[in-house]
Scaffold this motif. Structure first.
Motif, short mmCIF file in Angstrom:
data_model
loop_
_atom_site.label_atom_id
_atom_site.label_comp_id
_atom_site.label_asym_id
_atom_site.label_seq_id
_atom_site.Cartn_x
_atom_site.Cartn_y
_atom_site.Cartn_z
N THR A 170 0.82 -1.20 0.00
CA THR A 170 0.00 0.00 0.00
C THR A 170 0.86 1.26 0.00
N ILE A 171 1.95 1.24 0.79
CA ILE A 171 2.89 2.37 0.73
C ILE A 171 3.43 2.49 -0.70
N GLY A 172 3.77 1.33 -1.28
CA GLY A 172 4.35 1.30 -2.63
C GLY A 172 3.44 1.94 -3.67
N ILE A 173 2.15 1.56 -3.68
CA ILE A 173 1.27 2.12 -4.71
C ILE A 173 1.06 3.61 -4.50
N THR A 213 4.13 17.50 0.11
CA THR A 213 3.33 17.29 -1.11
C THR A 213 3.41 15.83 -1.58
N LEU A 214 4.46 15.11 -1.16
CA LEU A 214 4.54 13.68 -1.48
C LEU A 214 3.85 12.83 -0.41
N ILE A 215 4.13 13.16 0.87
CA ILE A 215 3.65 12.30 1.95
C ILE A 215 2.12 12.34 2.09
N ILE A 216 1.54 13.54 1.98
CA ILE A 216 0.09 13.65 2.18
C ILE A 216 -0.69 12.81 1.15
N PRO A 217 -0.36 12.90 -0.16
CA PRO A 217 -1.08 12.04 -1.12
C PRO A 217 -0.85 10.55 -0.87
N ILE A 218 0.37 10.19 -0.46
CA ILE A 218 0.64 8.77 -0.18
C ILE A 218 -0.25 8.30 0.96
N VAL A 219 -0.36 9.12 2.01
CA VAL A 219 -1.21 8.75 3.15
C VAL A 219 -2.67 8.65 2.70
N LEU A 220 -3.12 9.59 1.86
CA LEU A 220 -4.50 9.52 1.36
C LEU A 220 -4.75 8.23 0.59
N THR A 221 -3.81 7.91 -0.33
CA THR A 221 -3.93 6.67 -1.10
C THR A 221 -4.05 5.47 -0.17
N MET A 222 -3.17 5.44 0.87
CA MET A 222 -3.19 4.32 1.81
C MET A 222 -4.52 4.23 2.55
N ILE A 223 -5.01 5.38 3.04
CA ILE A 223 -6.25 5.38 3.81
C ILE A 223 -7.41 4.85 2.96
N ILE A 224 -7.52 5.39 1.70
CA ILE A 224 -8.64 4.96 0.85
C ILE A 224 -8.54 3.46 0.58
N ARG A 225 -7.32 3.00 0.28
CA ARG A 225 -7.20 1.58 -0.03
C ARG A 225 -7.55 0.71 1.18
N LEU A 226 -7.03 1.11 2.36
CA LEU A 226 -7.30 0.30 3.55
C LEU A 226 -8.80 0.28 3.85
N LEU A 227 -9.44 1.45 3.71
CA LEU A 227 -10.89 1.49 3.95
C LEU A 227 -11.63 0.66 2.90
N ALA A 228 -11.17 0.76 1.63
CA ALA A 228 -11.83 0.01 0.55
C ALA A 228 -11.78 -1.48 0.82
#
Lengths: 201, 201, 201
Positions: A96-99, A175-190
């Motif tokens: 998830t961090i990777g994607i 600007t890199l970390i915040i989108p990565i965290v968002l991606t992770m949160i959405i995926r984990l919730l999904a």
């Protein structure tokens, strides 16, 4: 920061490559097939992005460490298949961090090539998901991601947020970390709530 | 003339993308799969051509309208699936204009890159038919066009005629329109009379 | 020497293309499908290598003789299918020369683009085996080479030996011939003794 990104990139490559090697094993492939599938799962998305952007040398062609990371991952999969299977949760976290990382970096790269922001977001998503699409084509399946959305939307959200954030005077690493965290949160919730996209009826 | 070509290109993109979105729907894909399949059906042939010719930026990467055309087509397919199904004849007509146009423009582009005329004709055919080939690979079928010839020969004829016509002092717009009309006629006749190519026995 | 390599390249193209055309025939494809599959089997590996290396014009795009070689091979397959079937041993010999040649030349080309030696070896293997991989994808099969190793390891050995030999003051033609012979010997022995690689258990 750059060193951390580089290390995360290599760790992401190893994790993606392990998932590719395990897929090859499910399909009773030999060691050559395992290396090819692991390689394409881990580095196929970035390769397609670089070919489309005409960015040469393609990431892994200018730095053999990516090839070594894939070979290392296949070796790990051969030697410790059971142990790796028991690490599914840890693997999933790094995956998830990777994607998230690949989506944000892919978008950043495309913007560096003066692409329109919509194309840049698309390149971010391609970087993240096309490795898995190519893996599914090579193993003769309709790509899973087209049927049951797993992480494409999460990447889309992360890549879009990146494009928004760079408009503001925010430090580069945020600007890199915040989108990565968002991606992770959405995926984990999904995954947790089994979210999926509607199809055409 | 250039504006007309541009508009026809976008209309062709929408029509091809709709056919891709409907294919995705047949395969029970979600919205993400529909966008990817629609995109690749409409723009995959031109992308392969541009990668082979080393022509950058690739058409749709330098102009987001192509991406918007695909998204618009997928939206239409979601909202008006039944109505679109009732328009099969109109769709088929635009589809046929589209392949004729793509074949002639692809050949023209390759000649502009100083390709031998045989290679240029091949690039015209690739522009027209490879989107459908990639769509079939992604949906895990042997490409239909390899089994029962639908329009490859029509594109080949149109592209070849284009190469012949530019040898003569004919106005530019006619060197494009005549091959497009030839491609359309051959395809319409092929469908009407169920023409097909022989295989190796 | 250069002329001999050129002729062997074209002969290899014809032999690979015939094997592609016969595959197309097995899948009941028409003439268009036969040409596409023959083309991709023969020239797909080199195309992928050239795209990855950003080497333009791609081999066959700068020299129509490769396209003619493919068309000639498809014609031969149509006219003399039975006779060709009786030549399996001769075909196999030229096929083996072909893969050895493509592996050594692919490695040489990548080194000319200043690639790291590991990436160069990989490009040699890609040149030799990816045509067959693409053929299998287009005919909707899991690539055979991923299941039962036929010649990937032989190519890997040949490409690696090439990288070693060019470190020494050996005449150019020997640095090509010795790896080709090694590739041929390994492949012939592999077929004779049914060698295969282990998978992940």
């Amino acid at each position: 920061m750059l060193e951390l990104i580089y290390i995360l990139n290599l760790v992401g490559t190893v994790v993606f490559a392990i998932s590719g090697a395990l897929t090859a094993s499910d399909h009773k492939m030999d060691a050559f097939g395992a290396v090819v599938i692991a390689f394409i799962t881990a580095l196929g998305g970035g390769t397609v992005r670089d070919l489309l952007l005409d960015s040469h040398p393609i990431g892994w062609m200018g730095d053999p460490n990516y090839l070594y990371a894939v070979l290392f991952a296949v070796l790990l999969s051969y030697l410790f298949k059971r142990w790796i299977a028991s690490l599914r949760r840890t693997m999933f976290l790094f995956d998830t961090i990777g994607i998230g990382l690949f989506a944000a970096l892919g978008t950043q790269k495309a913007l560096g090539f003066d692409m329109h922001f919509t194309i840049a977001i698309m390149m971010g998503v391609v970087s993240s998901v096309f490795g898995g699409v190519l893996r599914d084509i090579l193993t003769n399946r309709v790509p899973l991601i087209f049927r049951k959305e797993i992480y494409a939307t999460a990447c889309l959200a992360g890549a879009s947020l990146y494009v928004i954030l760079i408009q503001f005077p925010i430090p580069d690493y945020l600007t890199l970390i915040i989108p990565i965290v968002l991606t992770m949160i959405i995926r984990l919730l999904a995954v947790k709530f089994e979210w999926s996209l509607p199809g055409i009826k």
